[in-house]
Design a protein around this motif. Structure first.
Motif, PDB file in Angstrom:
ATOM      1  N   ALA A 102     -29.887 -36.198  26.673  1.00  0.00           N
ATOM      2  CA  ALA A 102     -29.961 -35.220  27.766  1.00  0.00           C
ATOM      3  C   ALA A 102     -29.175 -33.952  27.478  1.00  0.00           C
ATOM      4  N   THR A 103     -28.259 -33.998  26.493  1.00  0.00           N
ATOM      5  CA  THR A 103     -27.529 -32.785  26.129  1.00  0.00           C
ATOM      6  C   THR A 103     -28.370 -31.865  25.251  1.00  0.00           C
ATOM      7  N   LYS A 104     -29.560 -32.337  24.848  1.00  0.00           N
ATOM      8  CA  LYS A 104     -30.409 -31.552  23.955  1.00  0.00           C
ATOM      9  C   LYS A 104     -31.809 -31.368  24.524  1.00  0.00           C
ATOM     10  N   ILE A 105     -31.918 -31.428  25.832  1.00  0.00           N
ATOM     11  CA  ILE A 105     -33.237 -31.358  26.454  1.00  0.00           C
ATOM     12  C   ILE A 105     -33.886 -29.989  26.228  1.00  0.00           C
ATOM     13  N   ASP A 106     -33.067 -28.971  25.935  1.00  0.00           N
ATOM     14  CA  ASP A 106     -33.653 -27.652  25.697  1.00  0.00           C
ATOM     15  C   ASP A 106     -34.439 -27.595  24.391  1.00  0.00           C
ATOM     16  N   ALA A 107     -34.303 -28.635  23.559  1.00  0.00           N
ATOM     17  CA  ALA A 107     -35.108 -28.698  22.333  1.00  0.00           C
ATOM     18  C   ALA A 107     -36.593 -28.846  22.665  1.00  0.00           C
ATOM     19  N   HIS A 108     -36.884 -29.346  23.875  1.00  0.00           N
ATOM     20  CA  HIS A 108     -38.276 -29.486  24.323  1.00  0.00           C
ATOM     21  C   HIS A 108     -38.684 -28.207  25.054  1.00  0.00           C
ATOM     22  N   SER A 109     -38.897 -27.155  24.302  1.00  0.00           N
ATOM     23  CA  SER A 109     -39.228 -25.870  24.916  1.00  0.00           C
ATOM     24  C   SER A 109     -40.528 -25.931  25.713  1.00  0.00           C
ATOM     25  N   GLU A 110     -41.384 -26.890  25.340  1.00  0.00           N
ATOM     26  CA  GLU A 110     -42.666 -27.003  26.046  1.00  0.00           C
ATOM     27  C   GLU A 110     -42.504 -27.460  27.489  1.00  0.00           C
ATOM     28  N   LEU A 111     -41.337 -27.995  27.827  1.00  0.00           N
ATOM     29  CA  LEU A 111     -41.108 -28.443  29.202  1.00  0.00           C
ATOM     30  C   LEU A 111     -40.985 -27.270  30.157  1.00  0.00           C
ATOM     31  N   GLY A 112     -40.583 -26.121  29.639  1.00  0.00           N
ATOM     32  CA  GLY A 112     -40.423 -24.954  30.491  1.00  0.00           C
ATOM     33  C   GLY A 112     -39.124 -24.983  31.275  1.00  0.00           C
ATOM     34  N   ASP A 113     -38.950 -23.985  32.122  1.00  0.00           N
ATOM     35  CA  ASP A 113     -37.732 -23.882  32.931  1.00  0.00           C
ATOM     36  C   ASP A 113     -38.096 -23.601  34.391  1.00  0.00           C
ATOM     37  N   ASP A 114     -39.109 -24.305  34.867  1.00  0.00           N
ATOM     38  CA  ASP A 114     -39.600 -24.067  36.228  1.00  0.00           C
ATOM     39  C   ASP A 114     -39.549 -25.329  37.080  1.00  0.00           C
ATOM     40  N   PHE A 115     -38.522 -26.151  36.869  1.00  0.00           N
ATOM     41  CA  PHE A 115     -38.389 -27.366  37.659  1.00  0.00           C
ATOM     42  C   PHE A 115     -37.822 -27.036  39.037  1.00  0.00           C
ATOM     43  N   GLY A 116     -38.489 -27.541  40.060  1.00  0.00           N
ATOM     44  CA  GLY A 116     -38.015 -27.318  41.418  1.00  0.00           C
ATOM     45  C   GLY A 116     -36.872 -28.236  41.791  1.00  0.00           C
ATOM     46  N   LEU A 117     -36.765 -29.352  41.063  1.00  0.00           N
ATOM     47  CA  LEU A 117     -35.710 -30.320  41.350  1.00  0.00           C
ATOM     48  C   LEU A 117     -35.233 -30.943  40.042  1.00  0.00           C
ATOM     49  N   VAL A 118     -33.935 -30.859  39.796  1.00  0.00           N
ATOM     50  CA  VAL A 118     -33.307 -31.561  38.682  1.00  0.00           C
ATOM     51  C   VAL A 118     -32.409 -32.632  39.292  1.00  0.00           C
ATOM     52  N   PHE A 119     -32.582 -33.863  38.841  1.00  0.00           N
ATOM     53  CA  PHE A 119     -31.919 -35.000  39.475  1.00  0.00           C
ATOM     54  C   PHE A 119     -31.079 -35.758  38.451  1.00  0.00           C
ATOM     55  N   LEU A 120     -29.854 -36.090  38.837  1.00  0.00           N
ATOM     56  CA  LEU A 120     -28.968 -36.908  37.998  1.00  0.00           C
ATOM     57  C   LEU A 120     -28.364 -37.992  38.880  1.00  0.00           C
ATOM     58  N   ARG A 121     -28.885 -39.194  38.728  1.00  0.00           N
ATOM     59  CA  ARG A 121     -28.424 -40.302  39.562  1.00  0.00           C
ATOM     60  C   ARG A 121     -27.244 -40.996  38.890  1.00  0.00           C
ATOM     61  N   HIS A 122     -26.173 -41.172  39.665  1.00  0.00           N
ATOM     62  CA  HIS A 122     -24.965 -41.827  39.166  1.00  0.00           C
ATOM     63  C   HIS A 122     -24.463 -41.166  37.893  1.00  0.00           C
ATOM     64  N   GLN A 123     -24.348 -39.837  37.950  1.00  0.00           N
ATOM     65  CA  GLN A 123     -23.733 -39.137  36.826  1.00  0.00           C
ATOM     66  C   GLN A 123     -22.379 -39.798  36.543  1.00  0.00           C
ATOM     67  N   ASN A 124     -21.980 -39.746  35.294  1.00  0.00           N
ATOM     68  CA  ASN A 124     -20.798 -40.503  34.847  1.00  0.00           C
ATOM     69  C   ASN A 124     -19.711 -39.550  34.360  1.00  0.00           C
ATOM     70  N   PHE A 125     -19.419 -38.534  35.156  1.00  0.00           N
ATOM     71  CA  PHE A 125     -18.511 -37.471  34.756  1.00  0.00           C
ATOM     72  C   PHE A 125     -17.113 -37.990  34.432  1.00  0.00           C
ATOM     73  N   TRP A 126     -16.694 -39.034  35.120  1.00  0.00           N
ATOM     74  CA  TRP A 126     -15.358 -39.587  34.930  1.00  0.00           C
ATOM     75  C   TRP A 126     -15.148 -40.049  33.487  1.00  0.00           C
ATOM     76  N   HIS A 127     -16.204 -40.562  32.872  1.00  0.00           N
ATOM     77  CA  HIS A 127     -16.117 -41.075  31.504  1.00  0.00           C
ATOM     78  C   HIS A 127     -16.866 -40.122  30.562  1.00  0.00           C
ATOM     79  N   GLY A 128     -16.226 -39.041  30.174  1.00  0.00           N
ATOM     80  CA  GLY A 128     -16.856 -38.103  29.247  1.00  0.00           C
ATOM     81  C   GLY A 128     -17.152 -36.770  29.888  1.00  0.00           C
ATOM     82  N   GLN A 129     -16.133 -36.069  30.307  1.00  0.00           N
ATOM     83  CA  GLN A 129     -16.342 -34.841  31.062  1.00  0.00           C
ATOM     84  C   GLN A 129     -17.026 -33.757  30.245  1.00  0.00           C
ATOM     85  N   GLU A 130     -16.652 -33.596  28.980  1.00  0.00           N
ATOM     86  CA  GLU A 130     -17.270 -32.549  28.166  1.00  0.00           C
ATOM     87  C   GLU A 130     -18.754 -32.843  27.933  1.00  0.00           C
TER      88      GLU A 130
END
Length: 204
Positions: A102-130
């Protein structure tokens, strides 16, 4: 006479209950803020695991835009087994499941940048902030100008830290709400399933 097997488990499916609760929460928190001026809804679900929430997201999107054919979801996770499970379970949905960091999703340029909703369920920021800052950055870059980024969190401190990181990336918290009746995790005091839901958008 009705014979009841004492060894049979008649308890409700906890994951199904979690999904119903998540649907209700998203309907209350996300729906009022999502602007769809005569267009389809594209959903990007990052670090999705086995994507239990796939049907819930498509269902919610369908309610907003009218019909399921107007909703498309792209879900991505680096874990091969989980993505294969998602493909098997949800192959009937208008969705693509990518085996991708997910840190390299921009490699899929064909996906575009027109998503109306970006969703991250149970993000794990506590373990790996960078690491999660990179994922957040990738997600925000894929939003269209009216798009919303939605996160859910297991526990309070992590939720607040994640929101701070997103604000530093130029996002604005529209709403952050504690989920009523979220299922407590018996092996992790203070944690519960989708304990918090927050909605953010780009700062004006």
């Amino acid at each position: 006479a009705v014979i009841i097997d004492p060894n049979k488990d008649f308890s409700p499916d906890p994951i199904a209950q979690d999904m119903r609760r998540l649907e209700d929460s998203l309907r209350e928190v996300v729906k009022p803020h999502l602007q769809l001026p005569g267009k389809d809804l594209r959903i990007l679900n990052l670090a999705c695991g086995r994507c239990d929430e796939a049907e819930s997201l498509i269902k919610l999107g369908s309610e907003l835009v009218g019909t399921p054919t107007q909703v498309e979801m792209v879900a991505a996770d680096i874990r091969i087994r989980e993505i294969r499970q998602a493909r098997e379970r949800f192959g009937h949905l208008p969705a693509k499941f990518l085996i991708e960091d997910a840190t390299k999703i921009d490699a899929h340029s064909e996906l575009g940048d027109d998503f109306g909703l970006v969703f991250l369920r149970h993000q794990n920021f506590w373990h790996g902030q960078e690491l999660w800052k990179k994922i957040f950055d990738q997600g925000t870059a894929k939003l269209d100008k009216n798009g919303l980024l939605v996160i859910t969190s297991y526990f309070d401190k992590e939720h607040h830290l994640a929101l701070q990181a997103l604000e530093e990336l130029g996002m604005e918290v529209i709403e952050s709400r504690r989920t009523k009746g979220s299922r407590a995790l018996s092996d992790a005091p203070g944690k519960s399933v989708d304990r918090w839901v927050a909605v953010l958008r780009r700062k004006a």
